[in-house]
Motif scaffolding. Structure first.
Motif, PDB file in Angstrom:
ATOM      1  N   MET A   1       0.830  -1.175   0.000  1.00  0.00           N
ATOM      2  CA  MET A   1       0.000   0.000   0.000  1.00  0.00           C
ATOM      3  C   MET A   1       0.873   1.236   0.000  1.00  0.00           C
ATOM      4  O   MET A   1       1.773   1.359   0.816  1.00  0.00           O
ATOM      5  N   VAL A   2       0.627   2.157  -0.957  1.00  0.00           N
ATOM      6  CA  VAL A   2       1.430   3.373  -1.021  1.00  0.00           C
ATOM      7  C   VAL A   2       1.098   4.290   0.152  1.00  0.00           C
ATOM      8  O   VAL A   2       0.001   4.255   0.700  1.00  0.00           O
ATOM      9  N   THR A   3       2.070   5.090   0.531  1.00  0.00           N
ATOM     10  CA  THR A   3       1.915   6.040   1.638  1.00  0.00           C
ATOM     11  C   THR A   3       1.886   7.452   1.076  1.00  0.00           C
ATOM     12  O   THR A   3       2.856   7.877   0.438  1.00  0.00           O
ATOM     13  N   PRO A   4       0.823   8.201   1.293  1.00  0.00           N
ATOM     14  CA  PRO A   4       0.763   9.574   0.776  1.00  0.00           C
ATOM     15  C   PRO A   4       1.543  10.541   1.668  1.00  0.00           C
ATOM     16  O   PRO A   4       1.479  10.465   2.900  1.00  0.00           O
ATOM     17  N   PHE A   5       2.282  11.430   1.017  1.00  0.00           N
ATOM     18  CA  PHE A   5       3.027  12.473   1.723  1.00  0.00           C
ATOM     19  C   PHE A   5       2.550  13.848   1.258  1.00  0.00           C
ATOM     20  O   PHE A   5       2.127  14.017   0.110  1.00  0.00           O
ATOM     21  N   ARG A   6       2.656  14.803   2.153  1.00  0.00           N
ATOM     22  CA  ARG A   6       2.409  16.195   1.775  1.00  0.00           C
ATOM     23  C   ARG A   6       3.651  16.744   1.079  1.00  0.00           C
ATOM     24  O   ARG A   6       4.708  16.109   1.049  1.00  0.00           O
ATOM     25  N   GLY A   7       3.515  17.931   0.537  1.00  0.00           N
ATOM     26  CA  GLY A   7       4.631  18.543  -0.167  1.00  0.00           C
ATOM     27  C   GLY A   7       5.868  18.723   0.692  1.00  0.00           C
ATOM     28  O   GLY A   7       6.991  18.750   0.176  1.00  0.00           O
ATOM     29  N   ASN A   8       5.680  18.836   2.023  1.00  0.00           N
ATOM     30  CA  ASN A   8       6.824  18.989   2.933  1.00  0.00           C
ATOM     31  C   ASN A   8       7.389  17.646   3.396  1.00  0.00           C
ATOM     32  O   ASN A   8       8.237  17.599   4.298  1.00  0.00           O
ATOM     33  N   LEU A   9       6.910  16.549   2.811  1.00  0.00           N
ATOM     34  CA  LEU A   9       7.347  15.172   3.063  1.00  0.00           C
ATOM     35  C   LEU A   9       6.762  14.552   4.325  1.00  0.00           C
ATOM     36  O   LEU A   9       7.077  13.412   4.661  1.00  0.00           O
ATOM     37  N   ASP A  10       5.905  15.283   5.059  1.00  0.00           N
ATOM     38  CA  ASP A  10       5.185  14.670   6.175  1.00  0.00           C
ATOM     39  C   ASP A  10       4.142  13.695   5.638  1.00  0.00           C
ATOM     40  O   ASP A  10       3.581  13.893   4.547  1.00  0.00           O
ATOM     41  N   VAL A  11       3.848  12.652   6.404  1.00  0.00           N
ATOM     42  CA  VAL A  11       2.791  11.726   6.021  1.00  0.00           C
ATOM     43  C   VAL A  11       1.442  12.443   6.064  1.00  0.00           C
ATOM     44  O   VAL A  11       1.150  13.196   6.992  1.00  0.00           O
ATOM     45  N   ASP A  12       0.623  12.220   5.036  1.00  0.00           N
ATOM     46  CA  ASP A  12      -0.744  12.747   5.011  1.00  0.00           C
ATOM     47  C   ASP A  12      -1.659  11.669   5.585  1.00  0.00           C
ATOM     48  O   ASP A  12      -2.130  10.794   4.862  1.00  0.00           O
ATOM     49  N   THR A  13      -1.887  11.733   6.879  1.00  0.00           N
ATOM     50  CA  THR A  13      -2.642  10.680   7.561  1.00  0.00           C
ATOM     51  C   THR A  13      -4.075  10.598   7.058  1.00  0.00           C
ATOM     52  O   THR A  13      -4.630   9.497   6.892  1.00  0.00           O
ATOM     53  N   GLU A  14      -4.681  11.736   6.796  1.00  0.00           N
ATOM     54  CA  GLU A  14      -6.067  11.738   6.314  1.00  0.00           C
ATOM     55  C   GLU A  14      -6.170  11.022   4.970  1.00  0.00           C
ATOM     56  O   GLU A  14      -7.072  10.209   4.741  1.00  0.00           O
ATOM     57  N   ALA A  15      -5.239  11.316   4.062  1.00  0.00           N
ATOM     58  CA  ALA A  15      -5.250  10.653   2.750  1.00  0.00           C
ATOM     59  C   ALA A  15      -4.933   9.171   2.885  1.00  0.00           C
ATOM     60  O   ALA A  15      -5.472   8.337   2.146  1.00  0.00           O
ATOM     61  N   PHE A  16      -4.066   8.830   3.832  1.00  0.00           N
ATOM     62  CA  PHE A  16      -3.712   7.430   4.090  1.00  0.00           C
ATOM     63  C   PHE A  16      -4.952   6.644   4.509  1.00  0.00           C
ATOM     64  O   PHE A  16      -5.231   5.556   3.981  1.00  0.00           O
ATOM     65  N   ILE A  17      -5.712   7.182   5.432  1.00  0.00           N
ATOM     66  CA  ILE A  17      -6.924   6.521   5.906  1.00  0.00           C
ATOM     67  C   ILE A  17      -7.937   6.388   4.770  1.00  0.00           C
ATOM     68  O   ILE A  17      -8.551   5.328   4.579  1.00  0.00           O
ATOM     69  N   ALA A  18      -8.107   7.459   3.989  1.00  0.00           N
ATOM     70  CA  ALA A  18      -9.073   7.428   2.892  1.00  0.00           C
ATOM     71  C   ALA A  18      -8.687   6.378   1.846  1.00  0.00           C
ATOM     72  O   ALA A  18      -9.547   5.669   1.311  1.00  0.00           O
ATOM     73  N   HIS A  19      -7.392   6.284   1.560  1.00  0.00           N
ATOM     74  CA  HIS A  19      -6.945   5.296   0.577  1.00  0.00           C
ATOM     75  C   HIS A  19      -7.187   3.883   1.100  1.00  0.00           C
ATOM     76  O   HIS A  19      -7.637   2.996   0.345  1.00  0.00           O
ATOM     77  N   CYS A  20      -6.917   3.654   2.380  1.00  0.00           N
ATOM     78  CA  CYS A  20      -7.178   2.340   2.972  1.00  0.00           C
ATOM     79  C   CYS A  20      -8.659   1.975   2.876  1.00  0.00           C
ATOM     80  O   CYS A  20      -9.011   0.835   2.530  1.00  0.00           O
ATOM     81  N   ARG A  21      -9.512   2.931   3.187  1.00  0.00           N
ATOM     82  CA  ARG A  21     -10.953   2.652   3.124  1.00  0.00           C
ATOM     83  C   ARG A  21     -11.372   2.298   1.707  1.00  0.00           C
ATOM     84  O   ARG A  21     -12.171   1.376   1.489  1.00  0.00           O
ATOM     85  N   TRP A  22     -10.838   3.029   0.730  1.00  0.00           N
ATOM     86  CA  TRP A  22     -11.190   2.759  -0.669  1.00  0.00           C
ATOM     87  C   TRP A  22     -10.734   1.361  -1.063  1.00  0.00           C
ATOM     88  O   TRP A  22     -11.470   0.623  -1.725  1.00  0.00           O
ATOM     89  N   LEU A  23      -9.528   0.971  -0.653  1.00  0.00           N
ATOM     90  CA  LEU A  23      -9.021  -0.351  -0.991  1.00  0.00           C
ATOM     91  C   LEU A  23      -9.876  -1.454  -0.372  1.00  0.00           C
ATOM     92  O   LEU A  23     -10.234  -2.429  -1.043  1.00  0.00           O
ATOM     93  N   VAL A  24     -10.208  -1.306   0.903  1.00  0.00           N
ATOM     94  CA  VAL A  24     -11.034  -2.316   1.573  1.00  0.00           C
ATOM     95  C   VAL A  24     -12.412  -2.400   0.900  1.00  0.00           C
ATOM     96  O   VAL A  24     -12.935  -3.486   0.643  1.00  0.00           O
TER      97      VAL A  24
END
Length: 298
Positions: A1-24
């Protein structure tokens, strides 16, 4: 599963959760913190925080197979204990990957030490064979030794060798003993599933999960060959490019969110010309990502 990052290289937790939900919702499980997750560019703390965030958001732990393998026994034990305590269905564990030309005895000792230190009957361990990147192969002999010593713990293997003869040998030798063997490409599914493979753990499930899930479920139906051809066609487009960057560019396009293109150094994003051609190639075969929500005002 890919990990989304913001432009400053921090993890985008909200996008991570949304992507997981879409995959499931699309029929996939979640191999978080694997190769395509850029897991070795994440800290131990980030992996733990993201796991907790997923569970806190209601994503079922039973859908997760977190990657926990590092070159450090204490770090691997910490990540593995956390995942087991969180209720993860399984643990995907790389071999220690810094030192090369390791003996089978050394690798057995590493895995044995981790299993003993975790000391939890709930641990379901999946070995991660990806010699092109780790430089440390998981041999049939090592699998046999671990299965003999830890029959209730060793649950399976992900074979990312890309070598069908190796995958087939794993299935032939271990599937009947209750070991789940997962090829790392959906292109092998029509050959692997009839002889006992458990499914696949695939990079391109990040962008094509519903098709691959349908192939797993219906490979032996009348439309099985067509589903295999469709899945393989998509796979070939992505594997002709740097896979992580290509998948992230695709997600950025369908989400209308340029941050999705971000990878952590030392990886680099696709250039615009290559990215535009990728999207054109995908649209030419009718590819879509149903259920992905485009970001407004991106």
């Amino acid at each position: 599963m890919v990990t989304p990052f913001r432009g400053n290289l921090d993890v985008d937790t909200e996008a991570f959760i949304a992507h997981c939900r879409w995959l499931v919702n699309s029929g996939a499980g979640l191999a978080i913190f694997g190769t395509n997750s850029e897991a070795n560019s994440l800290s131990i703390g980030e992996r733990i925080e993201l796991t907790d965030a997923l569970i806190g958001a209601g994503v079922p732990a039973s859908s997760m197979m977190p990657g926990t393998g590092t070159s450090s026994i204490p770090d691997t034990v910490q990540l593995t204990r956390h995942a087991v305590d969180a209720g993860a269905a399984g643990i995907l564990m790389l071999p220690p990957f810094f030192y090369k030309n390791l003996s089978e005895d050394g690798l057995f000792a590493y895995y044995s030490e981790v299993i003993e230190r975790v000391g939890d009957s709930r641990l379901s361990l999946y070995l991660y064979h990806i010699p092109a990147l780790s430089g440390v192969p998981i041999t049939l002999g090592l699998i046999e030794r671990l299965l003999k010593r830890y029959p209730d713990t060793l649950a399976g293997v992900k074979d990312s060798s890309g070598n069908w003869s190796n995958t087939k040998a794993m299935i032939d030798q271990f599937a009947a003993q209750g070991v789940d063997i997962f090829p790392a490409s959906e292109a092998f599914l029509s050959a692997a599933l009839p002889i006992g493979a458990a499914g696949c753990i695939s990079a391109t499930a990040n962008v094509n999960p519903a098709c691959i899930a349908q192939l797993c479920a219906r490979w032996n139906d009348a439309d099985g060959a067509a589903l295999q051809e469709e899945a393989t066609t998509v796979r070939k487009i992505f594997q002709a490019l740097p896979m992580i960057a290509a998948m992230k560019y695709t997600l950025a396009h369908w989400h209308n969110d340029a941050d999705w293109c971000t990878v952590r150094p030392p990886l680099t994003a696709l250039d615009e010309a290559t990215g535009h051609k990728l999207i054109d190639d995908l649209k030419a075969i009718g590819f879509d990502m149903p259920g992905v929500r485009a970001k407004e005002n991106a």
